[in-house]
Design a protein around this motif. Structure first.
Motif, PDB file in Angstrom:
ATOM      1  N   ILE A  14       0.864  -1.185   0.000  1.00 37.99           N
ATOM      2  CA  ILE A  14       0.000   0.000   0.000  1.00 37.99           C
ATOM      3  C   ILE A  14       0.901   1.235   0.000  1.00 37.99           C
ATOM      4  O   ILE A  14       1.801   1.345   0.837  1.00 37.99           O
ATOM      5  N   ALA A  15       0.635   2.150  -0.940  1.00 34.71           N
ATOM      6  CA  ALA A  15       1.458   3.359  -1.035  1.00 34.71           C
ATOM      7  C   ALA A  15       0.973   4.401  -0.045  1.00 34.71           C
ATOM      8  O   ALA A  15      -0.232   4.667   0.054  1.00 34.71           O
ATOM      9  N   LEU A  16       1.911   4.983   0.700  1.00 36.10           N
ATOM     10  CA  LEU A  16       1.589   6.132   1.560  1.00 36.10           C
ATOM     11  C   LEU A  16       1.854   7.415   0.778  1.00 36.10           C
ATOM     12  O   LEU A  16       1.244   8.454   1.033  1.00 36.10           O
ATOM     13  N   LYS A  18       1.602   8.162  -3.132  1.00 33.80           N
ATOM     14  CA  LYS A  18       1.067   7.451  -4.286  1.00 33.80           C
ATOM     15  C   LYS A  18       1.828   7.714  -5.580  1.00 33.80           C
ATOM     16  O   LYS A  18       2.388   8.797  -5.777  1.00 33.80           O
ATOM     17  N   TYR A  19       1.750   6.725  -6.437  1.00 31.01           N
ATOM     18  CA  TYR A  19       2.213   6.839  -7.832  1.00 31.01           C
ATOM     19  C   TYR A  19       0.980   7.184  -8.658  1.00 31.01           C
ATOM     20  O   TYR A  19      -0.008   6.448  -8.621  1.00 31.01           O
ATOM     21  N   TRP A  20       0.996   8.307  -9.351  1.00 29.83           N
ATOM     22  CA  TRP A  20      -0.159   8.659 -10.201  1.00 29.83           C
ATOM     23  C   TRP A  20       0.348   9.457 -11.396  1.00 29.83           C
ATOM     24  O   TRP A  20       0.639  10.649 -11.279  1.00 29.83           O
ATOM     25  N   GLY A 133       5.029  -5.116 -15.635  1.00 31.23           N
ATOM     26  CA  GLY A 133       3.697  -5.711 -15.551  1.00 31.23           C
ATOM     27  C   GLY A 133       2.695  -4.724 -14.975  1.00 31.23           C
ATOM     28  O   GLY A 133       1.610  -4.510 -15.503  1.00 31.23           O
ATOM     29  N   SER A 134       3.088  -4.095 -13.872  1.00 31.54           N
ATOM     30  CA  SER A 134       2.240  -3.094 -13.210  1.00 31.54           C
ATOM     31  C   SER A 134       3.195  -2.221 -12.404  1.00 31.54           C
ATOM     32  O   SER A 134       4.039  -2.745 -11.663  1.00 31.54           O
ATOM     33  N   GLY A 135       3.077  -0.911 -12.556  1.00 31.96           N
ATOM     34  CA  GLY A 135       4.052  -0.011 -11.933  1.00 31.96           C
ATOM     35  C   GLY A 135       4.288  -0.319 -10.472  1.00 31.96           C
ATOM     36  O   GLY A 135       5.432  -0.531 -10.025  1.00 31.96           O
ATOM     37  N   SER A 136       3.196  -0.386  -9.698  1.00 30.83           N
ATOM     38  CA  SER A 136       3.336  -0.553  -8.254  1.00 30.83           C
ATOM     39  C   SER A 136       3.954  -1.903  -7.878  1.00 30.83           C
ATOM     40  O   SER A 136       4.405  -2.078  -6.744  1.00 30.83           O
ATOM     41  N   ALA A 137       3.992  -2.859  -8.807  1.00 31.30           N
ATOM     42  CA  ALA A 137       4.565  -4.183  -8.516  1.00 31.30           C
ATOM     43  C   ALA A 137       6.057  -4.101  -8.210  1.00 31.30           C
ATOM     44  O   ALA A 137       6.588  -4.949  -7.483  1.00 31.30           O
ATOM     45  N   CYS A 138       6.725  -3.070  -8.715  1.00 26.07           N
ATOM     46  CA  CYS A 138       8.167  -2.965  -8.442  1.00 26.07           C
ATOM     47  C   CYS A 138       8.419  -2.748  -6.956  1.00 26.07           C
ATOM     48  O   CYS A 138       9.506  -3.025  -6.466  1.00 26.07           O
ATOM     49  N   ARG A 139       7.385  -2.271  -6.215  1.00 21.97           N
ATOM     50  CA  ARG A 139       7.544  -2.027  -4.779  1.00 21.97           C
ATOM     51  C   ARG A 139       7.198  -3.266  -3.948  1.00 21.97           C
ATOM     52  O   ARG A 139       7.213  -3.196  -2.721  1.00 21.97           O
ATOM     53  N   SER A 140       6.849  -4.415  -4.602  1.00 21.55           N
ATOM     54  CA  SER A 140       6.526  -5.638  -3.853  1.00 21.55           C
ATOM     55  C   SER A 140       7.645  -6.673  -3.923  1.00 21.55           C
ATOM     56  O   SER A 140       7.466  -7.805  -3.494  1.00 21.55           O
ATOM     57  N   GLY A 192      -7.131   6.181 -15.716  1.00 17.61           N
ATOM     58  CA  GLY A 192      -7.251   7.327 -14.802  1.00 17.61           C
ATOM     59  C   GLY A 192      -5.991   8.179 -14.825  1.00 17.61           C
ATOM     60  O   GLY A 192      -6.052   9.414 -14.856  1.00 17.61           O
ATOM     61  N   MET A 193      -4.847   7.528 -14.821  1.00 23.10           N
ATOM     62  CA  MET A 193      -3.579   8.272 -14.857  1.00 23.10           C
ATOM     63  C   MET A 193      -3.439   9.036 -16.170  1.00 23.10           C
ATOM     64  O   MET A 193      -3.040  10.196 -16.185  1.00 23.10           O
ATOM     65  N   ARG A 194      -3.754   8.345 -17.275  1.00 24.08           N
ATOM     66  CA  ARG A 194      -3.625   8.991 -18.588  1.00 24.08           C
ATOM     67  C   ARG A 194      -4.482  10.250 -18.649  1.00 24.08           C
ATOM     68  O   ARG A 194      -4.028  11.330 -19.025  1.00 24.08           O
ATOM     69  N   LEU A 279      -5.979   6.039   0.616  1.00 24.25           N
ATOM     70  CA  LEU A 279      -7.002   5.540  -0.314  1.00 24.25           C
ATOM     71  C   LEU A 279      -6.450   5.497  -1.730  1.00 24.25           C
ATOM     72  O   LEU A 279      -6.047   6.521  -2.279  1.00 24.25           O
ATOM     73  N   ASP A 280      -6.422   4.299  -2.336  1.00 20.31           N
ATOM     74  CA  ASP A 280      -6.007   4.160  -3.737  1.00 20.31           C
ATOM     75  C   ASP A 280      -7.165   4.560  -4.653  1.00 20.31           C
ATOM     76  O   ASP A 280      -8.140   5.133  -4.192  1.00 20.31           O
ATOM     77  N   ALA A 281      -7.064   4.204  -5.915  1.00 20.89           N
ATOM     78  CA  ALA A 281      -8.091   4.610  -6.873  1.00 20.89           C
ATOM     79  C   ALA A 281      -9.302   3.684  -6.796  1.00 20.89           C
ATOM     80  O   ALA A 281      -9.633   2.961  -7.733  1.00 20.89           O
ATOM     81  N   GLY A 282      -9.964   3.691  -5.639  1.00 20.62           N
ATOM     82  CA  GLY A 282     -11.124   2.832  -5.428  1.00 20.62           C
ATOM     83  C   GLY A 282     -11.756   3.176  -4.100  1.00 20.62           C
ATOM     84  O   GLY A 282     -11.294   4.081  -3.402  1.00 20.62           O
TER      85      GLY A 282
HETATM   86  O1  PMV Z   1       0.498  -0.039 -10.411  1.00 19.96           O
HETATM   87  P1  PMV Z   1      -0.868   0.335 -10.848  1.00 19.96           P
HETATM   88  O2  PMV Z   1      -0.960   0.546 -12.313  1.00 19.96           O
HETATM   89  O3  PMV Z   1      -1.893  -0.652 -10.340  1.00 19.96           O
HETATM   90  O4  PMV Z   1      -1.241   1.755 -10.179  1.00 19.96           O
HETATM   91  C1  PMV Z   1      -1.306   1.939  -8.795  1.00 19.96           C
HETATM   92  C2  PMV Z   1      -1.883   3.283  -8.468  1.00 19.96           C
HETATM   93  C3  PMV Z   1      -2.255   3.496  -7.021  1.00 19.96           C
HETATM   94  O5  PMV Z   1      -2.584   2.282  -6.401  1.00 19.96           O
HETATM   95  C4  PMV Z   1      -3.478   4.408  -6.964  1.00 19.96           C
HETATM   96  C5  PMV Z   1      -1.144   4.211  -6.245  1.00 19.96           C
HETATM   97  C6  PMV Z   1       0.065   3.400  -5.877  1.00 19.96           C
HETATM   98  O6  PMV Z   1       1.137   4.005  -5.795  1.00 19.96           O
HETATM   99  O7  PMV Z   1      -0.036   2.179  -5.620  1.00 19.96           O
END
Ligand code: PMV
Length: 326
Positions: A14-16, A18-20, A133-140, A192-194, A279-282
């Motif tokens: 969970i991002a404190l 956020k990436y947007w 694959g998904s931007g935020s995945a690099c943080r997992s 949403g980001m675009r 709160l993320d995008a949901g």
């Molecule tokens: O990694 P994505 O494409 O699922 O985007 C994540 C976007 C947020 O969850 C809203 C913020 C974040 O940094 O995780």
């Protein structure tokens, strides 16, 4: 070449901060750095086989839809060297929880794919692959508190996450995933980001604010200062939603019940509760609190209509497993 199979497990995060907003949508390169915490015991396990007799992608026992299949394919194909690719993933938390299950899934996939392809273990390389694959995945890829450094190179080789503090740094920290709705969001994060980057007049203020928030949050985590970190997390989430609301057409990810919970939370804080939201995008917030207040925070969430409250602590690194899913 004979078939080769590998399995890995990873936690969501969970991002404190956020990436947007992407500066490169194909490589998932962000306009700004971000900071997150991995969530245990939630996890996703992925098995990847290269060069076997069958192919396909199965997610939680179901054949993946075309869009999901092609995202997985895109990540693995460069390492498959023309061999057949078979993938299965399995999560231990509801996919519909609104929590970015894709982050944990792509982190586990990246680790397993690199192993199946015979590459040596490298957090940095795995983080770069997961990001595609998904931007935020690099943080997992690593546990505890991680920062995704935005990088500057067009090829993305300097855009990956590193660990700031291991999961053992803050044992009393608790994160409660509050499931307010299991409906899929109407507008994906990608769209949403675009839309926000292209049409929100407020977007230009965001990257520098986020960069400063990463610095400030890092210092607060170092000192384990929950109230100040909670305030920063709330402000960062509000600003992400504010720039999204400024898009055309506007993006509103906040539901009335979620807003109700946010207001109750702030009233409860005035009465002494030490809990904050992000709160993320949901519609599903995550509450930041400490062990001694966990029950009171969960109780407040249930009173505000939570369908489920998933209690989490900071999780560890993504890692390889000996037991395969198939
Ligand atoms: O990694 P994505 O494409 O699922 O985007 C994540 C976007 C947020 O969850 C809203 C913020 C974040 O940094 O995780």
């Amino acid at each position: 070449m004979s078939a080769s199979k590998a399995t890995a497990i990873a936690h969501p995060n969970i991002a404190l901060v956020k990436y947007w907003g992407k500066r490169d949508p194909a490589l998932n390169l962000p306009h700004q750095s971000s900071l997150s915490i991995t969530l245990a015991p939630l996890s996703i396990t992925a098995t990847v086989e290269l060069g076997g007799s069958s192919e396909g992608v199965v997610i939680d026992g179901k054949i993946a839809e075309a869009a999901e299949h092609s995202r997985v394919e895109k990540l693995i194909a460069p390492l498959a060297a023309g061999r057949k690719v078979r993938v299965e993933t399995k999560g231990n938390f509801p996919r519909a929880s609104g929590l970015a299950s894709s982050a944990a899934a792509f982190a586990a996939l990246a680790l397993a794919t690199r192993k199946a392809a015979g590459l040596e273990e490298s957090f940095q390389e795995a983080s770069i692959l997961a990001r595609r694959g998904s931007g935020s995945a690099c943080r997992s890829i690593q546990g505890g508190v991680c920062v995704w450094h935005k990088g500057a190179r067009p090829d993305g080789l300097d855009s990956f996450a590193t660990q700031l503090f291991p999961e053992s740094h803050w044992p009393s920290l608790r994160l409660l995933v509050v499931v307010m709705s299991t409906e899929e969001k109407a507008v994906s994060s990608r769209e949403g980001m675009r839309r926000t980057v292209e049409t929100s007049p407020y977007y230009s203020a965001w990257p520098a604010l986020a960069e400063a928030d990463v610095q400030a949050a890092s210092a607060l985590v170092a000192r384990r200062e929950l109230p100040a970190l909670g305030e920063l997390s709330e402000r960062n989430a509000w600003r992400m939603h504010a720039i999204a609301l400024g898009a055309s057409p506007p993006l509103c990810y906040i539901s009335p019940r979620t807003l109700g919970l946010i207001q109750e939370l702030s009233a409860a804080r005035r009465a002494g509760l030490e809990a904050w939201f992000t709160l993320d995008a949901g519609p599903n917030p995550v509450l930041l609190t400490q062990a001694s207040q966990e029950e009171a925070a969960a109780e407040l969430a249930r009173r505000c209509g939570a369908l489920e409250v998933l209690r989490c602590e900071a999780g560890g690194d993504a890692r390889l497993l000996d037991a395969h899913l198939f």
